[in-house]
Motif scaffolding. Structure first.
Motif, PDB file in Angstrom:
ATOM      1  N   SER A  87       0.830  -1.208   0.000  1.00 29.22           N
ATOM      2  CA  SER A  87       0.000   0.000   0.000  1.00 29.22           C
ATOM      3  C   SER A  87       0.863   1.256   0.000  1.00 29.22           C
ATOM      4  O   SER A  87       0.559   2.223  -0.707  1.00 29.22           O
ATOM      5  CB  SER A  87      -0.936  -0.001   1.213  1.00 29.22           C
ATOM      6  N   ALA A  88       1.949   1.248   0.780  1.00 28.60           N
ATOM      7  CA  ALA A  88       2.829   2.414   0.826  1.00 28.60           C
ATOM      8  C   ALA A  88       3.524   2.632  -0.514  1.00 28.60           C
ATOM      9  O   ALA A  88       3.636   3.764  -0.998  1.00 28.60           O
ATOM     10  CB  ALA A  88       3.861   2.242   1.937  1.00 28.60           C
ATOM     11  N   LEU A  89       3.990   1.547  -1.120  1.00 30.09           N
ATOM     12  CA  LEU A  89       4.695   1.671  -2.393  1.00 30.09           C
ATOM     13  C   LEU A  89       3.752   2.056  -3.528  1.00 30.09           C
ATOM     14  O   LEU A  89       4.113   2.837  -4.421  1.00 30.09           O
ATOM     15  CB  LEU A  89       5.411   0.358  -2.714  1.00 30.09           C
ATOM     16  N   LEU A  90       2.536   1.526  -3.512  1.00 26.22           N
ATOM     17  CA  LEU A  90       1.565   1.880  -4.548  1.00 26.22           C
ATOM     18  C   LEU A  90       1.120   3.332  -4.400  1.00 26.22           C
ATOM     19  O   LEU A  90       0.904   4.024  -5.401  1.00 26.22           O
ATOM     20  CB  LEU A  90       0.355   0.948  -4.479  1.00 26.22           C
ATOM     21  N   GLU A  91       0.976   3.788  -3.163  1.00 26.02           N
ATOM     22  CA  GLU A  91       0.635   5.193  -2.935  1.00 26.02           C
ATOM     23  C   GLU A  91       1.723   6.093  -3.520  1.00 26.02           C
ATOM     24  O   GLU A  91       1.436   7.129  -4.129  1.00 26.02           O
ATOM     25  CB  GLU A  91       0.489   5.454  -1.437  1.00 26.02           C
ATOM     26  N   ARG A  92       2.957   5.678  -3.374  1.00 25.88           N
ATOM     27  CA  ARG A  92       4.067   6.446  -3.935  1.00 25.88           C
ATOM     28  C   ARG A  92       4.078   6.358  -5.465  1.00 25.88           C
ATOM     29  O   ARG A  92       4.275   7.365  -6.148  1.00 25.88           O
ATOM     30  CB  ARG A  92       5.384   5.934  -3.373  1.00 25.88           C
ATOM     31  N   ARG A  93       3.861   5.188  -5.988  1.00 31.49           N
ATOM     32  CA  ARG A  93       3.900   4.989  -7.439  1.00 31.49           C
ATOM     33  C   ARG A  93       2.788   5.755  -8.144  1.00 31.49           C
ATOM     34  O   ARG A  93       3.008   6.406  -9.171  1.00 31.49           O
ATOM     35  CB  ARG A  93       3.776   3.491  -7.748  1.00 31.49           C
ATOM     36  N   TRP A  94       1.577   5.691  -7.598  1.00 27.47           N
ATOM     37  CA  TRP A  94       0.437   6.324  -8.248  1.00 27.47           C
ATOM     38  C   TRP A  94       0.305   7.804  -7.909  1.00 27.47           C
ATOM     39  O   TRP A  94      -0.285   8.554  -8.686  1.00 27.47           O
ATOM     40  CB  TRP A  94      -0.860   5.597  -7.851  1.00 27.47           C
ATOM     41  N   ALA A  95       0.820   8.231  -6.749  1.00 30.60           N
ATOM     42  CA  ALA A  95       0.672   9.625  -6.289  1.00 30.60           C
ATOM     43  C   ALA A  95      -0.759  10.118  -6.509  1.00 30.60           C
ATOM     44  O   ALA A  95      -0.997  11.070  -7.247  1.00 30.60           O
ATOM     45  CB  ALA A  95       1.657  10.523  -7.026  1.00 30.60           C
ATOM     46  N   PRO A  96      -1.748   9.483  -5.888  1.00 28.99           N
ATOM     47  CA  PRO A  96      -3.152   9.812  -6.160  1.00 28.99           C
ATOM     48  C   PRO A  96      -3.503  11.249  -5.794  1.00 28.99           C
ATOM     49  O   PRO A  96      -2.998  11.801  -4.814  1.00 28.99           O
ATOM     50  CB  PRO A  96      -3.928   8.812  -5.280  1.00 28.99           C
ATOM     51  N   ARG A  97      -4.377  11.841  -6.604  1.00 25.83           N
ATOM     52  CA  ARG A  97      -4.810  13.210  -6.377  1.00 25.83           C
ATOM     53  C   ARG A  97      -6.206  13.257  -5.756  1.00 25.83           C
ATOM     54  O   ARG A  97      -6.822  14.305  -5.664  1.00 25.83           O
ATOM     55  CB  ARG A  97      -4.797  13.990  -7.692  1.00 25.83           C
ATOM     56  N   VAL A  98      -6.708  12.104  -5.351  1.00 23.73           N
ATOM     57  CA  VAL A  98      -8.049  12.021  -4.779  1.00 23.73           C
ATOM     58  C   VAL A  98      -8.063  12.671  -3.392  1.00 23.73           C
ATOM     59  O   VAL A  98      -7.103  12.539  -2.635  1.00 23.73           O
ATOM     60  CB  VAL A  98      -8.480  10.546  -4.660  1.00 23.73           C
ATOM     61  N   HIS A  99      -9.148  13.372  -3.087  1.00 22.99           N
ATOM     62  CA  HIS A  99      -9.319  13.957  -1.764  1.00 22.99           C
ATOM     63  C   HIS A  99      -9.163  12.867  -0.702  1.00 22.99           C
ATOM     64  O   HIS A  99      -9.620  11.741  -0.870  1.00 22.99           O
ATOM     65  CB  HIS A  99     -10.699  14.615  -1.655  1.00 22.99           C
ATOM     66  N   LEU A 100      -8.519  13.209   0.427  1.00 20.49           N
ATOM     67  CA  LEU A 100      -8.222  12.221   1.449  1.00 20.49           C
ATOM     68  C   LEU A 100      -9.483  11.502   1.932  1.00 20.49           C
ATOM     69  O   LEU A 100      -9.490  10.278   2.085  1.00 20.49           O
ATOM     70  CB  LEU A 100      -7.513  12.899   2.633  1.00 20.49           C
ATOM     71  N   VAL A 101     -10.555  12.240   2.179  1.00 22.45           N
ATOM     72  CA  VAL A 101     -11.790  11.623   2.676  1.00 22.45           C
ATOM     73  C   VAL A 101     -12.386  10.685   1.627  1.00 22.45           C
ATOM     74  O   VAL A 101     -12.856   9.586   1.946  1.00 22.45           O
ATOM     75  CB  VAL A 101     -12.811  12.707   3.090  1.00 22.45           C
ATOM     76  N   THR A 102     -12.363  11.111   0.378  1.00 23.49           N
ATOM     77  CA  THR A 102     -12.881  10.265  -0.695  1.00 23.49           C
ATOM     78  C   THR A 102     -12.046   8.994  -0.834  1.00 23.49           C
ATOM     79  O   THR A 102     -12.592   7.894  -0.997  1.00 23.49           O
ATOM     80  CB  THR A 102     -12.884  11.034  -2.028  1.00 23.49           C
ATOM     81  N   ALA A 103     -10.728   9.144  -0.763  1.00 16.27           N
ATOM     82  CA  ALA A 103      -9.847   7.978  -0.869  1.00 16.27           C
ATOM     83  C   ALA A 103     -10.117   6.994   0.259  1.00 16.27           C
ATOM     84  O   ALA A 103     -10.243   5.780   0.035  1.00 16.27           O
ATOM     85  CB  ALA A 103      -8.383   8.431  -0.833  1.00 16.27           C
ATOM     86  N   LEU A 104     -10.231   7.491   1.482  1.00 16.52           N
ATOM     87  CA  LEU A 104     -10.476   6.617   2.629  1.00 16.52           C
ATOM     88  C   LEU A 104     -11.845   5.952   2.521  1.00 16.52           C
ATOM     89  O   LEU A 104     -12.009   4.787   2.897  1.00 16.52           O
ATOM     90  CB  LEU A 104     -10.373   7.418   3.923  1.00 16.52           C
TER      91      LEU A 104
END
Length: 324
Positions: free
Chosen positions: A157-174
């Motif tokens: 999860s940590a590496l994918l978060e780094r790879r994708w660098a998502p721009r989704v709002h934190l609340v929406t992502a969670l």
């Protein structure tokens, strides 16, 4: 956003889940507890997203579902299953404490990160601090594959978060992550121990604790830390979670804090300070070249920095001592 505040909130909230787990598993099966925790959390987050009105693309939706399966289902599911199989919490913590090593190694291989010798010594010292805090490995049976699944899940999860660098709002992502995990946990509970529970006062208090500070707070702070501090620095901070979990257990459950926990906390702080030197692996995701316009926790670009192309990728690791 103040990085020290983000780091402190993350360690504090991520470490508090052990209290809710200790309360809840006394009255219900772990599978049922997880199912209800995620159903309630999903309901709260869906209500919040409706108010916020944040949109999400199909691509981002798929990415957040994957992150939900790794950071929630694999990580928490593996730890709860390990506990049910008889693997003690100290052993699980030791297995998962290898996470910064995996993240640092992946950063070197895939992103060309370079950690200074003092930073590598901090990684090793943090591993030793966790070992001291939990008292060493006491179970090497087949059930050890379960905490290894947890280790793999949170690392991915940590590496994918780094790879994708998502721009989704934190609340929406969670919200997406929790909803995806809720479907899995409810299905597993229905097929195994069932989802019916006895709503005792202890169970209600446990669920409230697991949903609000541990769930919304812990995982929200985890995502924010990844986006603000970077994957590697987030991993190093999690070296502090075993001793901080001991403090939570002392304050809320009356557990005794021994000299090993106090020493481990001191060593963990030193380890974090050693790894705090600026470097590629510790650079926050939001400041990386591939995500120049991203504001941590939001989906609005900074006015002085253009939004990156939709196809742009790159970015920026975690050692759970207790269940968040």
């Amino acid at each position: 956003m103040d990085r020290t505040l983000v780091a402190g909130a993350f360690v504090l909230l991520w470490s508090c889940g052990f209290v809710g787990v200790a309360w809840g598993t006394a009255d219900t099966a772990p599978a049922g507890l997880l199912a209800w925790r995620y159903v309630i959390t999903a309901g709260l987050l869906l209500s919040a997203v409706t108010v916020i009105g944040s949109r999400i693309s199909r691509r981002d939706l798929g990415q957040q579902c994957v992150l939900g399966l790794t950071a929630h289902v694999m990580f928490l599911g593996g730890l709860f299953a390990a506990a049910a199989a008889g693997v003690d919490a100290g052993t699980a913590a030791l297995v998962c404490s290898a996470q910064p090593l995996l993240v640092a190694a992946a950063g070197a291989v895939f992103w060309g990160d370079r950690l200074a010798p003092r930073q590598w010594s901090g990684v090793a010292l943090g591993l030793g601090a966790v070992a001291l805090c939990v008292g060493g490995v006491s179970d090497l049976g087949p059930a050890m594959t379960l905490p290894m699944i947890s280790l793999l899940g949170l690392t991915c999860s940590a590496l994918l978060e780094r790879r994708w660098a998502p721009r989704v709002h934190l609340v929406t992502a969670l919200t997406v992550q929790v909803c995806a995990a809720a479907i899995v946990f409810v299905t597993v509970a229905a097929l195994t121990t069932g989802i019916a529970v006895d709503p005792t006062a202890r169970l209600v208090g446990s669920l409230a604790w697991l949903v609000v500070p541990a769930g919304l707070g812990g995982y929200g702070a985890y995502i924010l830390a990844l986006r603000t501090l970077g994957a590697t620095r987030t991993s190093m901070l999690l070296y502090l979670t075993p001793p901080v979990s001991a403090i939570w257990a002392w304050a809320m459950l009356g557990d005794r804090i021994g000299a090993p926990q106090v020493i481990a906390m001191g060593l963990g702080i030193v380890a974090v300070l050693l790894t705090a030197s600026p470097g590629d692996g510790g650079r926050p995701v939001a400041d990386s070249p591939a995500s120049p316009g991203v504001v941590p926790g939001g989906d609005t670009p900074r006015p002085d920095r253009p939004r990156p192309p939709a196809h742009s990728h790159a970015g920026g690791g975690a050692v759970p001592g207790r269940l968040p």
